[in-house]
Design a protein around this motif. Structure first.
Motif, PDB file in Angstrom:
ATOM      1  N   LEU A  31      89.190 111.932  -5.016  1.00 18.94           N
ATOM      2  CA  LEU A  31      88.695 111.008  -6.020  1.00 18.94           C
ATOM      3  C   LEU A  31      87.218 111.265  -6.294  1.00 18.94           C
ATOM      4  O   LEU A  31      86.487 111.751  -5.443  1.00 18.94           O
ATOM      5  CB  LEU A  31      88.899 109.553  -5.570  1.00 18.94           C
ATOM      6  N   THR A  32      86.786 110.890  -7.493  1.00 15.36           N
ATOM      7  CA  THR A  32      85.392 111.090  -7.869  1.00 15.36           C
ATOM      8  C   THR A  32      84.506 110.036  -7.224  1.00 15.36           C
ATOM      9  O   THR A  32      84.982 108.975  -6.779  1.00 15.36           O
ATOM     10  CB  THR A  32      85.227 111.004  -9.392  1.00 15.36           C
ATOM     11  N   ILE A  33      83.208 110.307  -7.204  1.00 19.33           N
ATOM     12  CA  ILE A  33      82.287 109.353  -6.601  1.00 19.33           C
ATOM     13  C   ILE A  33      82.281 108.047  -7.381  1.00 19.33           C
ATOM     14  O   ILE A  33      82.160 106.962  -6.798  1.00 19.33           O
ATOM     15  CB  ILE A  33      80.855 109.950  -6.514  1.00 19.33           C
ATOM     16  N   GLY A  34      82.426 108.118  -8.709  1.00 20.94           N
ATOM     17  CA  GLY A  34      82.468 106.891  -9.497  1.00 20.94           C
ATOM     18  C   GLY A  34      83.651 106.019  -9.126  1.00 20.94           C
ATOM     19  O   GLY A  34      83.520 104.789  -8.998  1.00 20.94           O
ATOM     20  N   GLN A  35      84.818 106.638  -8.934  1.00 19.08           N
ATOM     21  CA  GLN A  35      86.005 105.884  -8.540  1.00 19.08           C
ATOM     22  C   GLN A  35      85.855 105.319  -7.135  1.00 19.08           C
ATOM     23  O   GLN A  35      86.220 104.170  -6.861  1.00 19.08           O
ATOM     24  CB  GLN A  35      87.234 106.785  -8.631  1.00 19.08           C
ATOM     25  N   LEU A  36      85.278 106.113  -6.239  1.00 22.52           N
ATOM     26  CA  LEU A  36      85.100 105.655  -4.853  1.00 22.52           C
ATOM     27  C   LEU A  36      84.119 104.485  -4.782  1.00 22.52           C
ATOM     28  O   LEU A  36      84.348 103.523  -4.036  1.00 22.52           O
ATOM     29  CB  LEU A  36      84.613 106.812  -3.980  1.00 22.52           C
ATOM     30  N   VAL A  37      83.035 104.553  -5.547  1.00 24.88           N
ATOM     31  CA  VAL A  37      82.064 103.456  -5.541  1.00 24.88           C
ATOM     32  C   VAL A  37      82.705 102.186  -6.094  1.00 24.88           C
ATOM     33  O   VAL A  37      82.470 101.082  -5.583  1.00 24.88           O
ATOM     34  CB  VAL A  37      80.810 103.840  -6.350  1.00 24.88           C
ATOM     35  N   ALA A  38      83.510 102.325  -7.149  1.00 27.48           N
ATOM     36  CA  ALA A  38      84.199 101.159  -7.712  1.00 27.48           C
ATOM     37  C   ALA A  38      85.149 100.539  -6.693  1.00 27.48           C
ATOM     38  O   ALA A  38      85.230  99.310  -6.566  1.00 27.48           O
ATOM     39  CB  ALA A  38      84.961 101.562  -8.969  1.00 27.48           C
ATOM     40  N   ILE A  39      85.855 101.367  -5.945  1.00 30.42           N
ATOM     41  CA  ILE A  39      86.766 100.868  -4.906  1.00 30.42           C
ATOM     42  C   ILE A  39      85.975 100.201  -3.791  1.00 30.42           C
ATOM     43  O   ILE A  39      86.338  99.123  -3.302  1.00 30.42           O
ATOM     44  CB  ILE A  39      87.627 102.023  -4.355  1.00 30.42           C
ATOM     45  N   ALA A  40      84.862 100.826  -3.389  1.00 32.32           N
ATOM     46  CA  ALA A  40      84.049 100.294  -2.286  1.00 32.32           C
ATOM     47  C   ALA A  40      83.433  98.950  -2.635  1.00 32.32           C
ATOM     48  O   ALA A  40      83.118  98.158  -1.737  1.00 32.32           O
ATOM     49  CB  ALA A  40      82.956 101.299  -1.927  1.00 32.32           C
ATOM     50  N   ARG A  41      83.257  98.690  -3.914  1.00 31.40           N
ATOM     51  CA  ARG A  41      82.635  97.432  -4.351  1.00 31.40           C
ATOM     52  C   ARG A  41      83.430  96.221  -3.874  1.00 31.40           C
ATOM     53  O   ARG A  41      82.876  95.129  -3.690  1.00 31.40           O
ATOM     54  CB  ARG A  41      82.536  97.419  -5.870  1.00 31.40           C
ATOM     55  N   TYR A  42      84.720  96.395  -3.640  1.00 35.52           N
ATOM     56  CA  TYR A  42      85.570  95.282  -3.226  1.00 35.52           C
ATOM     57  C   TYR A  42      85.874  95.351  -1.740  1.00 35.52           C
ATOM     58  O   TYR A  42      86.997  95.107  -1.302  1.00 35.52           O
ATOM     59  CB  TYR A  42      86.832  95.256  -4.088  1.00 35.52           C
ATOM     60  N   ASP A  43      84.849  95.665  -0.974  1.00 35.22           N
ATOM     61  CA  ASP A  43      84.957  95.716   0.490  1.00 35.22           C
ATOM     62  C   ASP A  43      85.411  94.348   1.014  1.00 35.22           C
ATOM     63  O   ASP A  43      84.915  93.308   0.568  1.00 35.22           O
ATOM     64  CB  ASP A  43      83.596  96.083   1.092  1.00 35.22           C
ATOM     65  N   GLY A  44      86.363  94.366   1.932  1.00 37.02           N
ATOM     66  CA  GLY A  44      86.899  93.123   2.462  1.00 37.02           C
ATOM     67  C   GLY A  44      88.070  92.587   1.667  1.00 37.02           C
ATOM     68  O   GLY A  44      88.658  91.568   2.048  1.00 37.02           O
TER      69      GLY A  44
END
Length: 459
Positions: free
Chosen positions: A158-171
């Motif tokens: 996955l791209t960094i943009g997609q990973l950052v978007a996913i990481a935004r919803y930690d928890g």
């Protein structure tokens, strides 16, 4: 790695050198070709290693080490470095990044490992020659848990943009999994926007709820009552589109409801029921319904009576009409059923012919033939010289079958055909009664108004 490079080279047997457990690159790939080259030409570039007790761990050259072992190489030249754990990881990240051998997720995990060992964001950015935002984004991506990563086999791609978007919803692994499954498809942006919108709505309702529970706001907050509650009447609601939580509270005060309640992502407004007014309203509603029922009953009676009148006339008079006029009428009735006429009898666009079998009862009424004998009679008469009168009966019966009471107050295809049907009947000698003329005029006016509205809307 130049800052950590040693000028001293030592020959070390490959059996004593191990891959580094913290190597950011998890998959070294196929080294068959590289092993063949080393077997022919030897190892041209020394490995970089650090001592590990009586053994060594490779810092730079994991693929070369694997290829040497596959080629059966004994001792290989190595730079032996003296590095602490942070320096070792930093050296491996730097070397792999310079060679562009890491996936975004591998690099993210390695950078997070450096931060865990005490490195600062600024220091990591400096050592990698990257910006601080570059390092922070990858640290966010590294926070994604294994449960989410396991959603798909190619998660590391996955791209960094997609990973950052996913990481935004930690928890919130449920949301992260939805995003992970949508990543790489045209549905990703839509899924992300829906999640962001739902998140904003959730934050909005939580903020509004916090303001409503304040004791000095003067607003009566109640549990959400059912809509059939005898005490409360639903008076509307407010959504996130109403405005900020503060603006929403002000608008609630302006409307001054007797109470408000919170249900999912909306604020419901309530007034107290006035039982007397409710009873009066119900009585008016019942009276209006009774009036509508009476009008409908009268229309049904009229429609049935006019149909009986038309068909009785057809039964009594068709056999006395000249053959040429019957042939003309056959054509006109046939056309009337496959084209869309206007109230003056002129035709508009062609419509699809309706192949439904219908009109048997009406045909029996017009022809005077028992329904069970109708088919046999038709097969006989349609081959005789008087075929036209029977054709008119068939086509007239079909139109009679289509006309329902509501068609007298409708601008649908059947309603539009009624006027043309009467013109054909009148050409045969039929004389409409006064109530028929009145209903025909009302129907024509209704169609004209509808057509004018359509014309204005299309301009």
């Amino acid at each position: 790695m130049s800052n950590y490079q040693s000028n001293e080279i030592k020959l070390i047997n490959t059996s004593l050198i191990d891959p580094h457990p913290d190597n950011p690159r998890k998959n070294i790939g196929d080294v068959t070709d590289l092993a063949a080259s080393i077997k022919t030409n030897g190892l041209l570039s020394p490995l970089s290693v650090v001592p590990n007790g009586s053994r060594y761990r490779v810092i730079a050259g994991h693929r070369r080490l694997a290829a040497c072992k596959q080629a059966g190489t004994g001792a290989v030249p190595c730079f032996v470095l003296d590095l602490d754990p942070l320096q070792q990881l930093e050296a491996m990240v730097t070397e792999n990044c310079q060679r562009e051998q890491l996936t975004v997720l591998e690099e993210a995990d390695a950078i997070q490992g450096m931060l865990d060992l005490g490195a600062t964001t600024a220091n990591v950015a400096y050592r990698l020659g990257r910006s601080a935002d570059y390092v922070r984004d990858r640290a966010k991506a590294a926070s994604i848990g294994n449960e989410v990563r396991a959603v798909r086999d190619d998660f590391s791609q996955l791209t960094i943009g997609q990973l950052v978007a996913i990481a935004r919803y930690d928890g919130r692994p449920d949301l992260q999994k939805r995003l992970a499954q949508a990543a790489g498809t045209s549905n990703f942006d839509y899924t992300l926007s829906r999640i962001e919108r739902d998140d904003r709505d959730r934050q909005w309702i939580e903020s509004v709820a916090a303001l409503l529970v304040e004791s000095d706001n003067g607003i009566n907050l109640i549990p959400d009552p059912p809509y059939s509650n005898p005490e409360w009447r639903y008076a509307g609601c407010m959504f996130p589109s109403t405005g900020t939580p503060e603006e929403t509270i002000e608008k609630i005060r302006e409307q001054n409801p007797a109470a408000v309640s919170i249900h999912m992502e909306q604020v419901s407004l309530w007034t107290r029921r006035d039982k007397t007014a409710d009873a009066e309203k119900e009585a008016r509603r019942a009276a209006e319904q009774a009036e509508r029922d009476a009008r409908w009953h009268a229309l049904e009676e009229y429609a049935a009576a006019s149909a009986d009148k038309r068909m009785a006339w057809l039964h009594a008079n068709l056999h006395g009409v000249k053959r040429a006029q019957l042939i003309e009428t056959t054509a006109r009735l046939g056309l009337l059923q496959i084209i869309d006429p206007d109230p003056q009898g002129y035709t508009e666009p062609l419509a699809t012919w309706n192949n439904a079998a219908c009109g048997g009862e009406q045909f029996a009424t017009i022809s005077g033939i028992e329904p069970k004998r109708a088919l046999a009679e038709l097969r006989h008469h349609l081959d005789e010289p008087d075929w036209a009168v029977w054709a008119v009966q068939i086509l007239a019966a079909r139109i009679e079958w289509f006309i329902d009471p509501e068609d007298w107050t409708s601008t649908n295809n059947v309603g539009r055909r009624i006027h043309g049907y009467y013109l054909i009947l009148e050409s045969l000698g039929y004389q409409p009664a006064g109530d028929e003329i009145e209903h025909l005029k009302a129907l024509a006016d209704l169609i004209a108004e509808a057509d004018q509205r359509d014309e204005e809307n299309n301009q």
